[in-house]
Design a protein around this motif. Structure first.
Motif, PDB file in Angstrom:
ATOM      1  N   GLN A  75       0.827  -1.207   0.000  1.00 17.77           N
ATOM      2  CA  GLN A  75       0.000   0.000   0.000  1.00 17.77           C
ATOM      3  C   GLN A  75       0.858   1.253   0.000  1.00 17.77           C
ATOM      4  O   GLN A  75       0.518   2.267   0.614  1.00 17.77           O
ATOM      5  CB  GLN A  75      -0.960  -0.029   1.198  1.00 17.77           C
TER       6      GLN A  75
ATOM      7  N   GLN B 201      -0.916   4.470  -1.053  1.00 20.97           N
ATOM      8  CA  GLN B 201      -1.859   5.034  -0.090  1.00 20.97           C
ATOM      9  C   GLN B 201      -1.165   5.664   1.114  1.00 20.97           C
ATOM     10  O   GLN B 201      -1.716   6.564   1.744  1.00 20.97           O
ATOM     11  CB  GLN B 201      -2.831   3.959   0.386  1.00 20.97           C
TER      12      GLN B 201
ATOM     13  N   ARG C 237      -0.758   3.948  -8.378  1.00 23.88           N
ATOM     14  CA  ARG C 237      -2.159   4.294  -8.111  1.00 23.88           C
ATOM     15  C   ARG C 237      -2.982   4.333  -9.390  1.00 23.88           C
ATOM     16  O   ARG C 237      -4.040   3.698  -9.488  1.00 23.88           O
ATOM     17  CB  ARG C 237      -2.223   5.649  -7.406  1.00 23.88           C
TER      18      ARG C 237
END
Length: 313
Positions: free
Chosen positions: A222, A225, A269
Motif C-alpha cells: 500500500q 496510499q 495508483r
C-alpha cells in the motif's frame, strides 16, 4: 498503454446453480460446494447476486464464506464496527476514489479472504473496482517493479486520544498498552512510546509476494496510499508546511529508508485504477475476494451507499 483486461470475477446467481433466490438458498449452495477455497483460488473473486440476502440473514452466509472471522486490529482506515467482526467499508468522502489495495498488506499478518455485502446500493457510481494482482504487477514499468524488489518500510504515528489520524486505542481495539506491545513484538515491528502518549511504529514488509496456493506473483503493498503524493499536491504541501515527514500519521519509504519518488506511487495508483474491473452494487449482493490475488478500491458515488466488510484467515 493497451488496456486489455481479460479477467473478471465469477458471478454466481440462483439460476446458474439451481438454488432458491434466498439467503437460505445461497447457504445451501455453499454447503454443497466440495472446495470453496479451491474455487476462490481459481476464480480469484466471486460475486453472489440475486439471492436477496437481508442484513438480518447475513451471519449464516458469512459464517460459511469466512470460516474464522477476524477483527480489524492494526487497521489504518476509518471504519465503524457494526457486528461481530463486521465493519463498514472505509468511511471516506463519497466524491473521491479509493485507490486499489490489498487489505492490511502493511501488516505482518493479513486476511486471506474479504467479504463485502451491499446493504444499501448507491444512487449512482460507488462500484468496488477489483484488479488481478498479476495484472497490476505486469502493467507497471520495469523500473518501478525493480525499485520495490526489497520491500517497503511503513511508519505510523498513532496519537493517544487527540490528534491527526487514528489513535493507537482505535487502531488496536484496546486501551491496554501491554496488549499493544505484545502484538507489535510478535509482529516484528519497531515501536516506541513517545512522551505525549502517542505511539510510533515502523514495519518492513514485502512489496511483491507469491500466492501460497497458486504461486502467482502479485503486487502486494500500500505504498501509494501511505505516500504523501497520493493526497494531491495541495494537501501534501499543507501537511509538509505544518509537520516533518517523520511526524505524519502514516508514511512509507523503500526498505533502506530512502524516499520513494512521487512519480512511482502515482503510476502505481493510476495504473491500478485504470486496469481494474468494476463490481457494481445491488442491495443484497456479496463479493468474496482472495485478498492476495486481488486488490480492491472504491469509485465515487452519490446517494446513501452502505457496504459492510468482514475478513478471515
Amino acid at each position: 498503454m493497451e488496456n486489455d483486461i481479460s479477467w473478471t470475477p465469477a458471478q454466481i446467481s440462483p439460476a446458474q446453480v439451481g438454488a432458491a433466490p434466498t439467503a437460505q438458498g445461497l447457504a445451501e449452495h455453499l454447503r454443497s460446494l466440495p472446495d470453496l477455497g479451491g474455487l476462490l483460488a481459481r476464480e480469484k473473486a466471486l460475486v453472489f447476486r440475486g439471492f436477496g440476502v437481508d442484513p438480518a440473514e447475513l451471519d449464516e452466509v458469512m459464517d460459511l464464506l469466512l470460516p474464522n472471522r477476524l477483527a480489524y486490529v492494526h487497521g489504518n482506515s476509518p471504519r465503524t464496527k457494526v457486528g461481530s467482526n463486521v465493519y463498514t467499508s472505509t468511511e471516506y468522502p463519497a466524491e473521491y476514489s479509493i485507490s486499489m489495495h490489498n487489505e492490511m498488506s502493511y501488516a505482518h499478518q493479513w486476511p486471506a479472504r474479504l467479504l463485502f455485502f451491499c446493504e444499501t446500493a448507491p444512487l449512482t457510481g460507488g462500484a468496488t473496482p477489483v484488479i488481478d494482482g498479476t495484472r497490476w504487477l505486469g502493467c507497471l514499468d520495469p523500473e518501478v517493479r525493480e525499485a520495490f524488489a526489497d520491500g517497503v518500510r511503513y511508519s505510523q504515528n498513532l496519537h493517544g486520544g487527540m490528534g491527526l489520524g487514528k489513535s493507537w486505542q482505535a487502531t488496536f481495539e484496546t486501551e491496554e498498552r501491554d496488549r499493544v506491545e505484545a502484538f507489535l513484538s510478535d509482529s516484528g515491528a519497531d515501536w516506541k512510546w513517545l512522551p505525549d502518549g502517542s505511539l510510533r511504529v515502523s514495519q518492513l514488509r514485502p512489496a511483491i509476494v507469491r500466492h501460497p496456493v497458486t504461486g502467482d506473483e502479485v503486487w502486494f503493498n500500500q505504498a501509494d496510499q501511505w505516500h504523501p503524493a497520493s493526497l494531491g499536491d495541495d494537501t501534501a504541501a499543507a501537511l509538509a508546511s505544518i509537520m516533518p515527514a517523520e511526524e505524519l500519521p502514516q508514511s512509507v519509504s523503500f526498505a533502506d529508508g530512502s524516499p520513494i519518488p512521487d512519480e512511482y506511487v502515482i503510476q502505481v495508483r493510476d495504473r491500478g485504477l485504470d486496469n481494474a474491473v468494476d463490481v457494481d452494487w445491488h442491495a443484497g449482493d456479496l463479493l468474496l475476494i482472495d485478498n492476495v490475488l486481488v486488490g480492491h478500491g472504491r469509485r465515487p458515488f452519490t446517494g446513501p451507499r452502505r457496504v459492510l466488510v468482514a475478513m478471515s484467515d
